[in-house]
Write an enzyme that holds these catalytic residues in place. Structure first.
Site, PDB file in Angstrom:
ATOM      1  N   CYS A 132       0.823  -1.215   0.000  1.00 34.76           N
ATOM      2  CA  CYS A 132       0.000   0.000   0.000  1.00 34.76           C
ATOM      3  C   CYS A 132       0.856   1.263   0.000  1.00 34.76           C
ATOM      4  O   CYS A 132       0.687   2.152  -0.828  1.00 34.76           O
ATOM      5  CB  CYS A 132      -0.936  -0.016   1.200  1.00 34.76           C
ATOM      6  SG  CYS A 132      -1.829   1.535   1.385  1.00 34.76           S
ATOM      7  N   CYS A 159      -1.219   1.627  -3.284  1.00 34.87           N
ATOM      8  CA  CYS A 159      -2.248   2.676  -3.151  1.00 34.87           C
ATOM      9  C   CYS A 159      -1.695   4.101  -3.083  1.00 34.87           C
ATOM     10  O   CYS A 159      -2.157   4.979  -3.808  1.00 34.87           O
ATOM     11  CB  CYS A 159      -3.083   2.454  -1.894  1.00 34.87           C
ATOM     12  SG  CYS A 159      -3.453   0.753  -1.518  1.00 34.87           S
ATOM     13  N   LYS A 168       0.430   5.247  -6.146  1.00 34.41           N
ATOM     14  CA  LYS A 168      -0.512   5.234  -7.285  1.00 34.41           C
ATOM     15  C   LYS A 168      -1.429   6.458  -7.236  1.00 34.41           C
ATOM     16  O   LYS A 168      -1.634   7.142  -8.225  1.00 34.41           O
ATOM     17  CB  LYS A 168      -1.309   3.924  -7.238  1.00 34.41           C
ATOM     18  CG  LYS A 168      -2.318   3.679  -8.329  1.00 34.41           C
ATOM     19  CD  LYS A 168      -3.682   4.274  -8.102  1.00 34.41           C
ATOM     20  CE  LYS A 168      -4.348   3.965  -6.809  1.00 34.41           C
ATOM     21  NZ  LYS A 168      -4.844   2.635  -6.634  1.00 34.41           N
ATOM     22  N   TYR A 180      -8.288  -3.875 -11.746  1.00 37.99           N
ATOM     23  CA  TYR A 180      -8.047  -2.599 -11.062  1.00 37.99           C
ATOM     24  C   TYR A 180      -6.777  -1.909 -11.587  1.00 37.99           C
ATOM     25  O   TYR A 180      -6.789  -0.746 -11.981  1.00 37.99           O
ATOM     26  CB  TYR A 180      -7.773  -2.863  -9.577  1.00 37.99           C
ATOM     27  CG  TYR A 180      -8.938  -2.998  -8.638  1.00 37.99           C
ATOM     28  CD1 TYR A 180      -9.324  -1.931  -7.838  1.00 37.99           C
ATOM     29  CD2 TYR A 180      -9.604  -4.206  -8.483  1.00 37.99           C
ATOM     30  CE1 TYR A 180     -10.347  -2.059  -6.911  1.00 37.99           C
ATOM     31  CE2 TYR A 180     -10.636  -4.344  -7.564  1.00 37.99           C
ATOM     32  CZ  TYR A 180     -11.007  -3.268  -6.774  1.00 37.99           C
ATOM     33  OH  TYR A 180     -12.015  -3.403  -5.863  1.00 37.99           O
ATOM     34  N   GLU A 191      -6.489   1.458 -13.866  1.00 41.11           N
ATOM     35  CA  GLU A 191      -5.993   2.667 -13.193  1.00 41.11           C
ATOM     36  C   GLU A 191      -4.782   3.240 -13.923  1.00 41.11           C
ATOM     37  O   GLU A 191      -4.692   4.451 -14.171  1.00 41.11           O
ATOM     38  CB  GLU A 191      -5.643   2.363 -11.733  1.00 41.11           C
ATOM     39  CG  GLU A 191      -6.879   2.113 -10.888  1.00 41.11           C
ATOM     40  CD  GLU A 191      -6.586   1.915  -9.402  1.00 41.11           C
ATOM     41  OE1 GLU A 191      -7.522   2.052  -8.608  1.00 41.11           O
ATOM     42  OE2 GLU A 191      -5.437   1.611  -9.027  1.00 41.11           O
ATOM     43  N   HIS A 211     -27.268  20.903  -2.916  1.00 43.35           N
ATOM     44  CA  HIS A 211     -27.326  21.479  -4.260  1.00 43.35           C
ATOM     45  C   HIS A 211     -26.361  22.651  -4.402  1.00 43.35           C
ATOM     46  O   HIS A 211     -26.228  23.420  -3.456  1.00 43.35           O
ATOM     47  CB  HIS A 211     -28.763  21.954  -4.520  1.00 43.35           C
ATOM     48  CG  HIS A 211     -28.983  22.431  -5.901  1.00 43.35           C
ATOM     49  ND1 HIS A 211     -28.998  21.602  -6.994  1.00 43.35           N
ATOM     50  CD2 HIS A 211     -29.170  23.691  -6.377  1.00 43.35           C
ATOM     51  CE1 HIS A 211     -29.213  22.317  -8.082  1.00 43.35           C
ATOM     52  NE2 HIS A 211     -29.313  23.593  -7.730  1.00 43.35           N
ATOM     53  N   GLU A 236     -26.143  14.788  -5.298  1.00 43.25           N
ATOM     54  CA  GLU A 236     -27.576  14.953  -5.016  1.00 43.25           C
ATOM     55  C   GLU A 236     -28.432  14.013  -5.870  1.00 43.25           C
ATOM     56  O   GLU A 236     -29.552  13.667  -5.512  1.00 43.25           O
ATOM     57  CB  GLU A 236     -28.025  16.402  -5.206  1.00 43.25           C
ATOM     58  CG  GLU A 236     -27.972  16.906  -6.628  1.00 43.25           C
ATOM     59  CD  GLU A 236     -28.360  18.383  -6.741  1.00 43.25           C
ATOM     60  OE1 GLU A 236     -29.487  18.714  -6.348  1.00 43.25           O
ATOM     61  OE2 GLU A 236     -27.527  19.184  -7.200  1.00 43.25           O
TER      62      GLU A 236
HETATM   63  P1  NDP Z   1      -7.179  -8.112 -10.889  1.00 43.97           P
HETATM   64  O1  NDP Z   1      -7.438  -9.473 -10.401  1.00 43.97           O
HETATM   65  O2  NDP Z   1      -8.093  -7.005 -10.521  1.00 43.97           O
HETATM   66  O3  NDP Z   1      -7.087  -8.138 -12.484  1.00 43.97           O
HETATM   67  C1  NDP Z   1      -6.225  -9.010 -13.150  1.00 43.97           C
HETATM   68  C2  NDP Z   1      -6.503  -8.860 -14.633  1.00 43.97           C
HETATM   69  O4  NDP Z   1      -5.557  -9.615 -15.358  1.00 43.97           O
HETATM   70  C3  NDP Z   1      -7.872  -9.388 -15.004  1.00 43.97           C
HETATM   71  O5  NDP Z   1      -8.399  -8.533 -16.008  1.00 43.97           O
HETATM   72  C4  NDP Z   1      -7.567 -10.778 -15.562  1.00 43.97           C
HETATM   73  O6  NDP Z   1      -8.470 -11.193 -16.535  1.00 43.97           O
HETATM   74  C5  NDP Z   1      -6.230 -10.525 -16.222  1.00 43.97           C
HETATM   75  N1  NDP Z   1      -5.411 -11.736 -16.310  1.00 43.97           N
HETATM   76  C6  NDP Z   1      -5.153 -12.629 -15.350  1.00 43.97           C
HETATM   77  N2  NDP Z   1      -4.341 -13.611 -15.809  1.00 43.97           N
HETATM   78  C7  NDP Z   1      -4.084 -13.309 -17.095  1.00 43.97           C
HETATM   79  C8  NDP Z   1      -3.321 -13.928 -18.103  1.00 43.97           C
HETATM   80  N3  NDP Z   1      -2.654 -15.072 -17.880  1.00 43.97           N
HETATM   81  N4  NDP Z   1      -3.277 -13.356 -19.326  1.00 43.97           N
HETATM   82  C9  NDP Z   1      -3.960 -12.213 -19.561  1.00 43.97           C
HETATM   83  N5  NDP Z   1      -4.700 -11.576 -18.648  1.00 43.97           N
HETATM   84  C10 NDP Z   1      -4.769 -12.117 -17.431  1.00 43.97           C
HETATM   85  O7  NDP Z   1      -5.686  -7.823 -10.474  1.00 43.97           O
HETATM   86  P2  NDP Z   1      -4.840  -6.497 -10.460  1.00 43.97           P
HETATM   87  O8  NDP Z   1      -3.452  -6.959 -10.705  1.00 43.97           O
HETATM   88  O9  NDP Z   1      -5.402  -5.445 -11.328  1.00 43.97           O
HETATM   89  O10 NDP Z   1      -4.995  -6.017  -8.948  1.00 43.97           O
HETATM   90  C11 NDP Z   1      -4.760  -6.938  -7.873  1.00 43.97           C
HETATM   91  C12 NDP Z   1      -5.644  -6.622  -6.704  1.00 43.97           C
HETATM   92  O11 NDP Z   1      -5.137  -5.488  -6.043  1.00 43.97           O
HETATM   93  C13 NDP Z   1      -7.078  -6.259  -7.061  1.00 43.97           C
HETATM   94  O12 NDP Z   1      -7.902  -7.373  -7.203  1.00 43.97           O
HETATM   95  C14 NDP Z   1      -7.481  -5.407  -5.925  1.00 43.97           C
HETATM   96  O13 NDP Z   1      -7.990  -6.257  -4.920  1.00 43.97           O
HETATM   97  C15 NDP Z   1      -6.193  -4.754  -5.475  1.00 43.97           C
HETATM   98  N6  NDP Z   1      -6.129  -3.354  -5.926  1.00 43.97           N
HETATM   99  C16 NDP Z   1      -7.011  -2.457  -5.434  1.00 43.97           C
HETATM  100  C17 NDP Z   1      -6.994  -1.152  -5.856  1.00 43.97           C
HETATM  101  C18 NDP Z   1      -7.980  -0.183  -5.318  1.00 43.97           C
HETATM  102  O14 NDP Z   1      -8.556  -0.444  -4.263  1.00 43.97           O
HETATM  103  N7  NDP Z   1      -8.246   0.923  -6.000  1.00 43.97           N
HETATM  104  C19 NDP Z   1      -6.019  -0.678  -6.832  1.00 43.97           C
HETATM  105  C20 NDP Z   1      -5.149  -1.711  -7.310  1.00 43.97           C
HETATM  106  C21 NDP Z   1      -5.213  -2.990  -6.861  1.00 43.97           C
HETATM  107  P3  NDP Z   1      -9.864 -11.920 -16.145  1.00 43.97           P
HETATM  108  O15 NDP Z   1     -10.741 -10.853 -15.586  1.00 43.97           O
HETATM  109  O16 NDP Z   1     -10.348 -12.427 -17.454  1.00 43.97           O
HETATM  110  O17 NDP Z   1      -9.514 -12.993 -15.171  1.00 43.97           O
END
Ligand code: NDP
Length: 462
Positions: free
Chosen positions: A52, A57, A60, A187, A191, A445, A450
């Site tokens: 984080c 977080c 970022k 995510y 982002e 407002h 709202e």
């Molecule tokens: P996510 O699990 O959110 O997303 C991973 C992405 O990668 C998905 O779109 C997935 O596709 C794709 N993917 C997975 N494996 C492959 C592969 N072999 N080839 C191609 N694409 C693939 O993970 P992130 O890394 O984005 O983030 C990790 C975690 O960190 C999040 O789940 C969240 O909990 C946390 N986080 C929170 C944030 C916030 O609160 N704002 C900000 C950043 C991270 P598919 O959907 O098809 O499986």
């Protein structure tokens, strides 16, 4: 209900609690237990603050704020300002950001030490269910051990993956890529697409599925995807990277359908995996891992071995900092304060700091409709700020309401300050507010928020 077999014997251990991992969950648990008068040790092999603070977080969000200036400068002209975006200096930003992160790490360190936690800045691995071996060879015993080692980026095994960056690398990047390809649709991918688009890179988002942000409400996903494209991100759905190669200083990407494109950098945001490999868990005989390699825990965050608990991303429950912190508090209450407490993982508000931003809490329309008939209230509108700024981008606000009880089951927002709004809206959901409660609340407002209390007719009922 209470946690199983908590060790209350008079056997002497070096520590009442030994925590492995100095991120959000580990730091909170160790400080709280120490403040209750227990003897606590914590091992961290990297920097204090964890994902984080150091590579997630906080840095970022600073990048999101940096990127937002471009649209602020742009929109300002419509409000009478004679200005425009100047050049962005990534190195100056990284330096300012690193100074802030160093400051935060220092605060974490001094808070830990002030609470009386003994800090070991080295790797720790299991010797047995009550003993940790440090990298220097020292062994330490503890009545309870808490695993809070977080997660790490996952990279698929494809040709040329060594040329790809992960989110960890972005925070050290010194030169803004002119062309960036991001692989993933979660995510982090979404982002960073907004961040680099705002900073001026040409961004291509390549996602294997039919729509980004799987698991989020479908209207939100569509709205975000179109808005990102409108802002200039090249969103390629149903597309995945097959290989990467370096050719004449550029990165050549070939997709699974054979499309070829060149970029200056390629960022993989394809999920994260729990950090359990370095723990030598086989020595703590019986600690079960789930299929993703996460420590399997019960609702008290207790593993299959009674002396060993785990909180945060290493358990792969809901991978969010505030959740890890709450799990840590519940763990300390249960084990050290004689207040057995289960973490409540329902209705957790969350934000995705995409551009535009997402705030969401509760059930998606599809999840809610699976359980019982629902009414859906939704509006799209152009906020006042966009009128003079000359932008067409619209907000989306959506309430999913149980048809029988009138209870609001989900709130989904896309637009400026959605993260700030959803924090407050989350309280209403936690309190079990009904649509009538929203209707009885007087609007503030003129605001975008709202609209949440003035939604009149359902757009759909099931
Ligand atoms: P996510 O699990 O959110 O997303 C991973 C992405 O990668 C998905 O779109 C997935 O596709 C794709 N993917 C997975 N494996 C492959 C592969 N072999 N080839 C191609 N694409 C693939 O993970 P992130 O890394 O984005 O983030 C990790 C975690 O960190 C999040 O789940 C969240 O909990 C946390 N986080 C929170 C944030 C916030 O609160 N704002 C900000 C950043 C991270 P598919 O959907 O098809 O499986």
């Amino acid at each position: 209900m209470t946690a199983r077999g908590i060790d209350l014997t008079s056997k002497v251990f070096d520590f009442d609690l030994f925590v492995v991992g100095g991120g959000s969950g580990g730091i909170r648990a160790s400080r709280l237990a120490s403040q209750l008068g227990f003897k606590v040790g914590l091992a961290e092999m990297d920097r204090l603050g964890g994902t984080c603070v150091i590579r997630g977080c906080v840095p970022k969000k600073l990048m999101v704020l940096a990127a937002d200036y471009s649209s602020t400068f742009d929109g300002a002209r419509g409000f009478g300002w004679q200005c425009g975006a100047g050049a962005f200096n990534l190195q100056a930003f990284q330096h300012a950001k690193d100074t802030q992160i160093d400051r935060l790490e220092g605060i974490y360190r001094s808070n830990l030490l002030r609470a009386g936690v003994k800090l070991f800045e080295e790797q720790a691995e299991f010797e047995d269910a009550h003993t940790m071996r440090l990298a220097t060879g020292t062994t330490l015993t503890a009545r309870h051990i808490l695993i809070a080692t977080g997660g790490t980026p996952f990279l698929p095994d494809i040709p040329g993956i060594e040329f790809a960056m992960t989110s960890n690398d972005v925070f050290k990047m010194q030169e803004l890529p002119r062309r960036l390809l991001i692989c993933g649709g979660g995510y982090i991918a979404c982002e960073f697409a907004g961040i680099f688009n705002g900073l001026g890179s040409e961004v291509t988002l390549c996602y294997r599925g039919p729509q980004v942000l799987r698991g989020f409400d479908d209207d939100i996903r569509r709205h975000l995807s179109l808005a990102m494209a409108e802002r200039g991100v090249n969103v390629q759905l149903n597309s995945n990277v097959r290989s990467i190669s370096r050719q004449s200083g550029e990165l050549c990407v070939v997709t699974e359908t054979g499309d070829v494109s060149t970029h200056d950098e390629v960022l993989f945001a394809t999920g994260r995996r729990p950090n359990t490999d370095s723990l030598n868990l086989k020595n703590a005989t019986g600690v079960k891992l789930d299929r993703s390699g996460a420590v399997a825990v019960d609702s008290f965050s207790q593993s299959s071995v009674p002396s060993i608990f785990a909180v945060g991303d290493v358990t792969n429950r809901v991978n969010l900092t505030p959740v890890a912190i709450r799990e840590a508090v519940a763990f300390v209450d249960t084990v050290f304060a004689n207040k057995p407490t289960c973490m409540d993982h329902s209705n957790i508000p969350t934000a995705v700091f995409t551009r535009p931003e997402i705030g969401t809490v509760g059930l998606t329309e599809a999840q809610a409709a699976d359980r019982s008939p629902v009414k859906v209230f939704m509006t799209k509108f152009k906020p006042l700020s966009n009128t003079l700024a000359g932008r067409d981008e619209q907000y989306l606000m959506k309430l999913v309401v149980d048809r029988d009880s009138d209870r609001v089951l989900g709130i989904h927002i896309v637009g400026d300050s959605a993260a700030e709004m959803i924090q407050i809206a989350g309280v209403a959901i936690k309190l079990g507010a009904s649509k009538e409660d929203f209707d009885r609340t007087v609007a503030v407002h003129p605001t975008a928020a709202e609209e949440l209390v003035t939604l009149q007719q359902p757009v759909r009922t099931t």
